[in-house]
Write a protein that holds these residues in place. Structure first.
Motif, PDB file in Angstrom:
ATOM      1  N   GLN A   1      23.201 -41.492  24.605  1.00  0.00           N
ATOM      2  CA  GLN A   1      23.776 -40.497  23.821  1.00  0.00           C
ATOM      3  C   GLN A   1      23.659 -38.693  24.529  1.00  0.00           C
ATOM      4  OE1 GLN A   1      21.307 -41.045  20.525  1.00  0.00           O
ATOM      5  NE2 GLN A   1      21.630 -42.664  19.923  1.00  0.00           N
ATOM      6  N   LEU A   2      22.150 -38.500  25.481  1.00  0.00           N
ATOM      7  CA  LEU A   2      22.178 -37.389  25.633  1.00  0.00           C
ATOM      8  C   LEU A   2      24.012 -36.860  26.461  1.00  0.00           C
ATOM      9  CD1 LEU A   2      20.088 -35.990  26.244  1.00  0.00           C
ATOM     10  CD2 LEU A   2      19.600 -36.589  28.978  1.00  0.00           C
ATOM     11  N   ARG A   3      24.398 -37.566  26.866  1.00  0.00           N
ATOM     12  CA  ARG A   3      25.768 -37.365  27.968  1.00  0.00           C
ATOM     13  C   ARG A   3      26.633 -37.388  27.679  1.00  0.00           C
ATOM     14  NH1 ARG A   3      23.722 -38.049  33.176  1.00  0.00           N
ATOM     15  NH2 ARG A   3      22.718 -39.959  33.657  1.00  0.00           N
ATOM     16  N   SER A   4      26.597 -37.834  26.468  1.00  0.00           N
ATOM     17  CA  SER A   4      28.240 -37.891  25.179  1.00  0.00           C
ATOM     18  C   SER A   4      27.697 -36.666  24.417  1.00  0.00           C
ATOM     19  CB  SER A   4      27.672 -38.832  24.340  1.00  0.00           C
ATOM     20  OG  SER A   4      28.637 -38.721  22.910  1.00  0.00           O
ATOM     21  N   ARG A   5      26.620 -36.236  24.193  1.00  0.00           N
ATOM     22  CA  ARG A   5      26.529 -34.930  23.624  1.00  0.00           C
ATOM     23  C   ARG A   5      25.964 -33.849  24.620  1.00  0.00           C
ATOM     24  NH1 ARG A   5      21.081 -34.975  19.477  1.00  0.00           N
ATOM     25  NH2 ARG A   5      21.902 -37.193  19.129  1.00  0.00           N
TER      26      ARG A   5
END
Length: 259
Positions: A197-201
């Motif tokens: 989620q961190l990398r996607s956001r």
């Protein structure tokens, strides 16, 4: 001289651990390094064996204009690594100085006076928006944001990034930002999903490495040492070594571009 601020508005994400180990590795690599503790709780100061209640050479005196910066610096047990310690009196700073013009640039001006003395300055910020965080962001060349790889920490990061946008508009300058995933446990589904989620956001703002869960980081803290000086081959030490290498490579590229 490069100034790096380490900040997050959520506590318990590895902010002081990151400050200590960035500074420790840089010093171990022969770089003259200063660690600055802007948090009234003084975790960084205590890490190196000083007491925020009693140490006379502290950053609060810098903001009150009592002493020149060079006279407030203390040594640590690590060669080439000094500290500008915190003080519990920092909790009163917003009340006493927050409305005074120019107080957002005190740290920048003070650290600029040290550019011949240090190669790197690493600033451990408080977890709240106020005059101290504004000073750190105004002074730094780069902001490192440690983020624990769990869902609640990601929500805290959203708040931090919103704060950063407001401060950037106020300061009228960009702040180069690097988000660093910390306390990562690849054995847990929650950790893996939080990292995804961190990398996607946040995409390119996120460092492509991680700081893993590692008991050696806690042991190093108990011994008041950066992990590089206690367990250099541990998972945590190797991760912080890669982070330092990444930051130094970025700084080298920027120096070539601006030359």
């Amino acid at each position: 001289m490069a100034i790096i601020a380490v900040s997050n508005q959520k506590g318990g994400v590895g902010k002081t651990t990151t400050t200590v180990n960035l500074a420790g590795f840089l010093a171990k690599q022969g770089r003259r390094t200063l660690a600055v503790d802007l948090d009234a709780h003084g975790s960084l100061t205590a890490y190196f064996g000083y007491d925020v209640e009693t140490i006379e050479k502290n950053v609060y005196r810098l903001f009150t204009g009592a002493t020149q910066t060079k006279d407030l610096i203390s040594s640590t047990q690590i060669p080439l690594l000094d500290i500008l310690a915190s003080s519990s009196a920092l909790v009163t700073l917003d009340k006493h100085l927050g409305a005074q013009p120019g107080k957002g640039l005190v740290l920048r001006d003070a650290l600029t006076a040290l550019k011949q003395r240090y190669d790197y300055i690493i600033v451990d910020c408080p977890p709240v928006l106020g005059i101290l965080m504004v000073n750190a962001l105004a002074a730094c060349d780069r902001l490192v944001v440690p983020v624990q790889t769990e869902v609640m920490a990601l929500r805290g990061l959203d708040r931090m990034m919103h704060t950063l946008q407001m401060v950037k508009q106020s300061l009228r300058r960009e702040v180069n930002t690097l988000i660093v995933p910390t306390m990562y446990d690849r054995r847990t589904r929650a950790g893996v999903e939080a990292l995804q989620q961190l990398r996607s956001r946040y995409g390119a703002l996120v460092w492509d490495g991680v700081i893993p869960e590692d008991t050696y980081l806690r042991e190093a803290s108990k011994n008041h040492l950066p992990v590089a000086y206690m367990a250099e081959k541990s998972k945590g030490a190797l991760a912080y070594a890669l982070l330092v290498e990444h930051i130094r490579n970025i700084e080298a590229i920027q120096e070539r571009v601006s030359a």
